[in-house]
Design a protein around this motif. Sequence first.
Motif, mmCIF file in Angstrom:
data_model
loop_
_atom_site.group_PDB
_atom_site.id
_atom_site.type_symbol
_atom_site.label_atom_id
_atom_site.label_comp_id
_atom_site.label_asym_id
_atom_site.label_seq_id
_atom_site.Cartn_x
_atom_site.Cartn_y
_atom_site.Cartn_z
ATOM 1 N N VAL A 28 -2.392 3.812 -3.131
ATOM 2 C CA VAL A 28 -1.983 2.634 -4.496
ATOM 3 C C VAL A 28 -1.521 1.357 -3.441
ATOM 4 C CG1 VAL A 28 -0.890 1.809 -5.910
ATOM 5 C CG2 VAL A 28 -0.999 4.347 -5.942
ATOM 6 N N LEU A 29 -3.312 0.254 -4.154
ATOM 7 C CA LEU A 29 -3.400 -0.533 -3.229
ATOM 8 C C LEU A 29 -3.104 -2.397 -4.290
ATOM 9 C CD1 LEU A 29 -3.500 -2.193 -0.162
ATOM 10 C CD2 LEU A 29 -6.098 -2.052 -1.274
ATOM 11 N N GLY A 30 -1.731 -2.823 -4.674
ATOM 12 C CA GLY A 30 -1.899 -3.460 -5.249
ATOM 13 C C GLY A 30 -0.796 -4.863 -4.876
ATOM 14 N N ASP A 90 -7.847 -3.994 -9.044
ATOM 15 C CA ASP A 90 -8.964 -3.902 -10.181
ATOM 16 C C ASP A 90 -8.261 -3.959 -11.955
ATOM 17 O OD1 ASP A 90 -11.150 -2.528 -8.538
ATOM 18 O OD2 ASP A 90 -10.196 -0.686 -8.791
ATOM 19 N N LYS A 106 0.579 -1.425 0.259
ATOM 20 C CA LYS A 106 -0.638 -0.070 -0.068
ATOM 21 C C LYS A 106 1.008 1.428 -0.020
ATOM 22 C CE LYS A 106 -4.381 1.872 2.400
ATOM 23 N NZ LYS A 106 -4.598 1.983 3.803
ATOM 24 N N VAL A 122 -0.158 0.602 -12.002
ATOM 25 C CA VAL A 122 0.386 2.064 -11.465
ATOM 26 C C VAL A 122 1.520 2.324 -11.682
ATOM 27 C CG1 VAL A 122 -0.173 4.194 -9.613
ATOM 28 C CG2 VAL A 122 -1.829 2.347 -10.090
ATOM 29 N N ARG A 127 -0.143 -4.166 -9.812
ATOM 30 C CA ARG A 127 -1.414 -3.927 -10.295
ATOM 31 C C ARG A 127 -1.942 -3.839 -9.139
ATOM 32 N NH1 ARG A 127 -2.938 -5.280 -15.218
ATOM 33 N NH2 ARG A 127 -0.592 -6.432 -15.443
ATOM 34 N N THR A 128 -3.043 -3.036 -9.725
ATOM 35 C CA THR A 128 -4.242 -2.578 -8.325
ATOM 36 C C THR A 128 -4.760 -3.939 -8.563
ATOM 37 O OG1 THR A 128 -5.678 -1.913 -9.680
ATOM 38 C CG2 THR A 128 -4.068 -0.454 -8.957
#
Length: 367
Positions: free
Chosen positions: A217-219, A235, A212, A239, A232-233
């Motif tokens: 941004v979380l992925g 969804d 995070k 990013v 890679r998020t």
Amino acid sequence: MSLTDWIPEPLHSPGPWDLAYWQWIAIALLLVIAVVFARIARWLFSWGLKKVVHRTVTTFDDDLVDRLGGPLRLLGTVGLFRLGMPLLELPAERAQTITNILLAVLAFGIVWGLLRAIDVIIGHASKAAWVATRPTSRSLLSLVGRIMKVVVVVIAIISALGTMGLPVGSLLAGLGIGGIALAFGAQKTVENLFGAVALGVDQPLREGDFVKVEDSVLGTVEAIGLRSTRVRTLDRTVVTLPNGRISEMRIETFAARDRIRFATTIGLVYGTTAAQMRQVLEGIERLLREHPKQFDSTEITVRFLAFGQSSLDVEVISMFATSEISEFRAIRQELLLGIMDVVEKAGSSFAFPTRTVHLASLPAKAA
């Protein structure tokens, strides 16, 4: 008696470059002899050296000896040819020219050997245990290897230009000014490059980590390059963050944890009796202690927390020995279903937000 006394008279005739034909033939023969003897000398040298390096545990010296075979043969050829040059009886001017050519070939052989040694050093450093746990370090090592090669080649070129009599000082001054202009023009690129170095040394995140970055941004980290890092998020979008920026941001890495905390608050209806509350607390604590993935039974917390607005709140906290989020989700589901069974067996139920409205009747008005 000199060598020329054994040469037939027709070969004494002057040929190209004011050298006799026998001298040209002798140069060719000397070159062939130098190459052959250099190969033999290199083989003997390598054979003796391998007897020594095979006794060591590391394979670095073995690979270094193998990779330096070509440069050593070239240096041996140059040395043997130089030793045989007095037999050619060359004019002083021609001898000096050939000596300069041999020095240039000698310098090329040294540079060639240094470049191969750099390849061996970087190759073995990339296989080290500390690099296996730091994927970013491979890119950094590759960059360091290229920089070292460029430095060796630049030093060799400047030395060669200085030997030819060119003004090396003016050239260095021009390179310095050009370097300053390049640094100003590529400021962001250099910043991202140093950011990649910082990420590789400090290791706040690695490829494959679930992270995070700040609160936006979380992925999963897909790649850490020399200029940017791609995440890679959830969804499934990607990013891209510049390394110079990400090295200054707050990074929370979920992959670094050795256990995961289970924490929840359940609300029981206000009709729950004290005996039922004690039965619920004991049942939940027993459920947690008997779980095979329980990390430490001393860290279990099951407490009657507070009288809520519409429920009797119970706090449940425990640590589980897993770092995989998918496994923890299965554990969490199992625990929540178990808590439901405990509450049902105690004769209580879960509360939901309610509001009681009291309607007061107004006194009848006097007629």
